[in-house]
Design a protein around this motif. Structure first.
Motif, PDB file in Angstrom:
ATOM      1  N   GLU A 146      -7.620  -7.979  10.942  1.00  0.00           N
ATOM      2  CA  GLU A 146      -8.117  -9.250  10.411  1.00  0.00           C
ATOM      3  C   GLU A 146      -7.598  -9.531   9.010  1.00  0.00           C
ATOM      4  N   ALA A 147      -6.979  -8.559   8.373  1.00  0.00           N
ATOM      5  CA  ALA A 147      -6.524  -8.726   6.992  1.00  0.00           C
ATOM      6  C   ALA A 147      -5.324  -9.663   6.921  1.00  0.00           C
ATOM      7  N   ASP A 148      -5.229 -10.407   5.833  1.00  0.00           N
ATOM      8  CA  ASP A 148      -4.092 -11.289   5.583  1.00  0.00           C
ATOM      9  C   ASP A 148      -2.993 -10.457   4.926  1.00  0.00           C
ATOM     10  N   LEU A 149      -1.985 -10.113   5.698  1.00  0.00           N
ATOM     11  CA  LEU A 149      -0.928  -9.221   5.227  1.00  0.00           C
ATOM     12  C   LEU A 149       0.276  -9.965   4.664  1.00  0.00           C
ATOM     13  N   GLY A 150       0.180 -11.297   4.544  1.00  0.00           N
ATOM     14  CA  GLY A 150       1.350 -12.085   4.185  1.00  0.00           C
ATOM     15  C   GLY A 150       2.025 -11.652   2.901  1.00  0.00           C
ATOM     16  N   GLN A 151       1.297 -11.646   1.785  1.00  0.00           N
ATOM     17  CA  GLN A 151       1.902 -11.284   0.506  1.00  0.00           C
ATOM     18  C   GLN A 151       2.352  -9.836   0.493  1.00  0.00           C
ATOM     19  N   LEU A 152       1.541  -8.958   1.061  1.00  0.00           N
ATOM     20  CA  LEU A 152       1.882  -7.538   1.093  1.00  0.00           C
ATOM     21  C   LEU A 152       3.168  -7.295   1.869  1.00  0.00           C
ATOM     22  N   THR A 153       3.298  -7.926   3.029  1.00  0.00           N
ATOM     23  CA  THR A 153       4.506  -7.754   3.839  1.00  0.00           C
ATOM     24  C   THR A 153       5.724  -8.309   3.120  1.00  0.00           C
ATOM     25  N   LEU A 161      20.878  -4.667  14.222  1.00  0.00           N
ATOM     26  CA  LEU A 161      19.626  -5.187  14.751  1.00  0.00           C
ATOM     27  C   LEU A 161      18.462  -4.268  14.390  1.00  0.00           C
ATOM     28  N   LYS A 162      18.700  -2.965  14.461  1.00  0.00           N
ATOM     29  CA  LYS A 162      17.611  -2.026  14.203  1.00  0.00           C
ATOM     30  C   LYS A 162      17.200  -2.012  12.731  1.00  0.00           C
ATOM     31  N   TYR A 163      18.130  -2.248  11.834  1.00  0.00           N
ATOM     32  CA  TYR A 163      17.746  -2.369  10.426  1.00  0.00           C
ATOM     33  C   TYR A 163      16.934  -3.646  10.195  1.00  0.00           C
ATOM     34  N   GLY A 164      17.269  -4.704  10.919  1.00  0.00           N
ATOM     35  CA  GLY A 164      16.437  -5.905  10.843  1.00  0.00           C
ATOM     36  C   GLY A 164      15.039  -5.647  11.363  1.00  0.00           C
ATOM     37  N   LYS A 165      14.931  -4.889  12.457  1.00  0.00           N
ATOM     38  CA  LYS A 165      13.614  -4.535  12.994  1.00  0.00           C
ATOM     39  C   LYS A 165      12.865  -3.625  12.022  1.00  0.00           C
ATOM     40  N   LEU A 166      13.581  -2.767  11.307  1.00  0.00           N
ATOM     41  CA  LEU A 166      12.938  -1.933  10.299  1.00  0.00           C
ATOM     42  C   LEU A 166      12.209  -2.796   9.269  1.00  0.00           C
ATOM     43  N   LEU A 167      12.854  -3.852   8.812  1.00  0.00           N
ATOM     44  CA  LEU A 167      12.195  -4.759   7.867  1.00  0.00           C
ATOM     45  C   LEU A 167      10.919  -5.336   8.472  1.00  0.00           C
ATOM     46  N   MET A 168      10.974  -5.704   9.730  1.00  0.00           N
ATOM     47  CA  MET A 168       9.797  -6.278  10.391  1.00  0.00           C
ATOM     48  C   MET A 168       8.670  -5.266  10.513  1.00  0.00           C
ATOM     49  N   ASN A 169       9.009  -3.987  10.671  1.00  0.00           N
ATOM     50  CA  ASN A 169       8.005  -2.950  10.915  1.00  0.00           C
ATOM     51  C   ASN A 169       7.349  -2.406   9.648  1.00  0.00           C
ATOM     52  N   LEU A 170       7.761  -2.872   8.482  1.00  0.00           N
ATOM     53  CA  LEU A 170       7.228  -2.305   7.247  1.00  0.00           C
ATOM     54  C   LEU A 170       5.746  -2.610   7.063  1.00  0.00           C
ATOM     55  N   GLY A 171       5.239  -3.631   7.743  1.00  0.00           N
ATOM     56  CA  GLY A 171       3.820  -3.943   7.658  1.00  0.00           C
ATOM     57  C   GLY A 171       2.960  -3.209   8.670  1.00  0.00           C
ATOM     58  N   ASN A 172       3.567  -2.396   9.548  1.00  0.00           N
ATOM     59  CA  ASN A 172       2.797  -1.711  10.592  1.00  0.00           C
ATOM     60  C   ASN A 172       1.710  -0.815  10.016  1.00  0.00           C
ATOM     61  N   ALA A 173       2.096   0.046   9.069  1.00  0.00           N
ATOM     62  CA  ALA A 173       1.127   0.968   8.489  1.00  0.00           C
ATOM     63  C   ALA A 173       0.107   0.224   7.647  1.00  0.00           C
ATOM     64  N   PRO A 199      -8.756   2.360  11.480  1.00  0.00           N
ATOM     65  CA  PRO A 199      -8.097   1.176  10.911  1.00  0.00           C
ATOM     66  C   PRO A 199      -9.092   0.341  10.114  1.00  0.00           C
ATOM     67  N   GLY A 200      -8.571  -0.318   9.073  1.00  0.00           N
ATOM     68  CA  GLY A 200      -9.423  -1.177   8.255  1.00  0.00           C
ATOM     69  C   GLY A 200     -10.193  -0.446   7.182  1.00  0.00           C
ATOM     70  N   SER A 201      -9.781   0.780   6.828  1.00  0.00           N
ATOM     71  CA  SER A 201     -10.519   1.567   5.840  1.00  0.00           C
ATOM     72  C   SER A 201     -10.244   1.132   4.405  1.00  0.00           C
ATOM     73  N   LEU A 202      -9.172   0.384   4.170  1.00  0.00           N
ATOM     74  CA  LEU A 202      -8.817  -0.063   2.829  1.00  0.00           C
ATOM     75  C   LEU A 202      -8.662  -1.575   2.803  1.00  0.00           C
ATOM     76  N   THR A 203      -8.733  -2.152   1.610  1.00  0.00           N
ATOM     77  CA  THR A 203      -8.475  -3.579   1.425  1.00  0.00           C
ATOM     78  C   THR A 203      -7.043  -3.767   0.926  1.00  0.00           C
ATOM     79  N   ILE A 204      -6.557  -4.991   1.018  1.00  0.00           N
ATOM     80  CA  ILE A 204      -5.229  -5.301   0.492  1.00  0.00           C
ATOM     81  C   ILE A 204      -5.179  -5.025  -1.007  1.00  0.00           C
ATOM     82  N   ASP A 205      -6.236  -5.386  -1.734  1.00  0.00           N
ATOM     83  CA  ASP A 205      -6.277  -5.154  -3.181  1.00  0.00           C
ATOM     84  C   ASP A 205      -6.171  -3.670  -3.502  1.00  0.00           C
ATOM     85  N   GLU A 206      -6.805  -2.834  -2.704  1.00  0.00           N
ATOM     86  CA  GLU A 206      -6.731  -1.383  -2.942  1.00  0.00           C
ATOM     87  C   GLU A 206      -5.321  -0.858  -2.713  1.00  0.00           C
TER      88      GLU A 206
END
Length: 324
Positions: A203-210, A183-195, A308-315
């Protein structure tokens, strides 16, 4: 049995308050202005049902506790603070106390087992918010979250069965789970978008990045033959007992990494999330440029005090391309 919540922020404070509501003996270990506020005016817990002030025993270090020998320590601090806490606890209590790692990532259990006889992993799926000293917000209702737990590396025993029963009495979905690291490895996958959220803002669209972060991670886990629950299955498992409710005066904001940057923390948990994938990739020869870029950018951002919000997804993508 006496519970000591080591790291009483949003998650730890919430677990401690709900255990106390269920009739358990609970002490908190906190620090700085948060500790001062709890000692002075109690811990204010905001939920969809209202606000409750919890007058819980709170100290700043394990040495300040009057240990009885029947304590279960539930670690809820950020993973980067775990090693020092483990050392402090062993210096005070020895190696025979029970330690439950209710944290993100998968590295803390191994560190604990080097030092303590009885170590337990806990999946934490609990929407909580901590931005102001002495105040936390729990958004879930009627249950406050999901906290399945088991022995590390596997199995269950009477101690963790009791812990789970007490958590259920306090308003959590909590079952003994013999393969809790799956379960915790599954949660690890979910948490990769935290940073990434902390870098790009809520407000950023993190879909593709995540998706790309998880793609790299799945390749590493599969190469290492590590079992994990898929994020979608984990959400369905954990969200079965509650929904998100409205809390007066407390709009739900970002995740824990975003909250930490908002509080001005100069460290961030990414080394134990994205960094875990980078480590596996380096060991197995699997490329992880995007996870490395997010880890590096977030670590630098926290160290330099960037909001938070200092960078863009493109950056962020550009940094990964440069690293690759």
């Amino acid at each position: 049995m006496r519970y000591v919540i080591y790291g009483a922020g949003g998650i730890g404070g919430g677990i401690g308050a709900m255990l106390a509501d269920g009739g358990q003996d609970v002490s908190l270990i906190a620090r700085g202005p948060h500790l001062d506020a709890i000692c002075r005016q109690g811990l204010a817990v905001h939920t969809p049902e209202g606000v409750a002030i919890h007058r819980l025993r709170a100290v700043g270090h394990p040495a300040d506790l009057d240990l009885r020998g029947d304590e279960v320590f539930i670690f809820t601090m950020k993973s980067q603070d775990t090693l020092g806490a483990l050392e402090d606890l062993r210096a005070v209590a020895g190696s025979r106390v029970s330690v439950v790692l209710a944290q993100n990532g998968v590295a803390n259990e191994r560190s604990a087992l080097r030092r303590f006889d009885s170590v337990y992993g806990m999946l934490v799926y609990m929407p909580a918010q901590f931005l102001d000293p002495g105040t936390i917000v729990l958004h879930a209702t009627p249950l406050r979250g999901t906290l399945h737990a088991g022995r590390y590396p596997s199995g269950v025993d009477t101690t963790i069965e009791r812990v789970c029963a007490d958590l259920r009495s306090g308003g959590f979905d909590a079952d003994p789970e013999p393969e809790v690291m799956r379960l915790k490895y599954g949660k690890l996958l979910m948490n990769l978008g935290n940073a990434a959220q902390a870098l790009a803002g809520i407000e950023a669209d993190l879909g593709q990045l995540t998706r790309e972060l998880r793609r790299e991670a799945r390749a590493c886990l599969e190469a290492a033959a590590i079992e994990f629950v898929k994020p979608r299955e984990l959400v369905e498992l954990c969200r079965a007992g509650y929904s998100l409710g409205e809390v007066d005066g407390a709009k739900r904001m970002g995740g824990s990494s975003w909250q930490g940057m908002m509080r001005g923390n100069r460290s961030i948990e990414t080394d134990f999330l994205n960094g875990e994938i980078v480590l596996l990739g380096a060991q197995l020869g699997v490329p992880t440029p995007l996870n490395r870029a997010v880890q590096t950018l977030a670590t630098d951002g926290a160290r330099l005090g960037r909001p938070p919000g200092s960078l863009t997804i493109d950056e962020i993508f550009a940094a990964a391309s440069s690293a690759a």
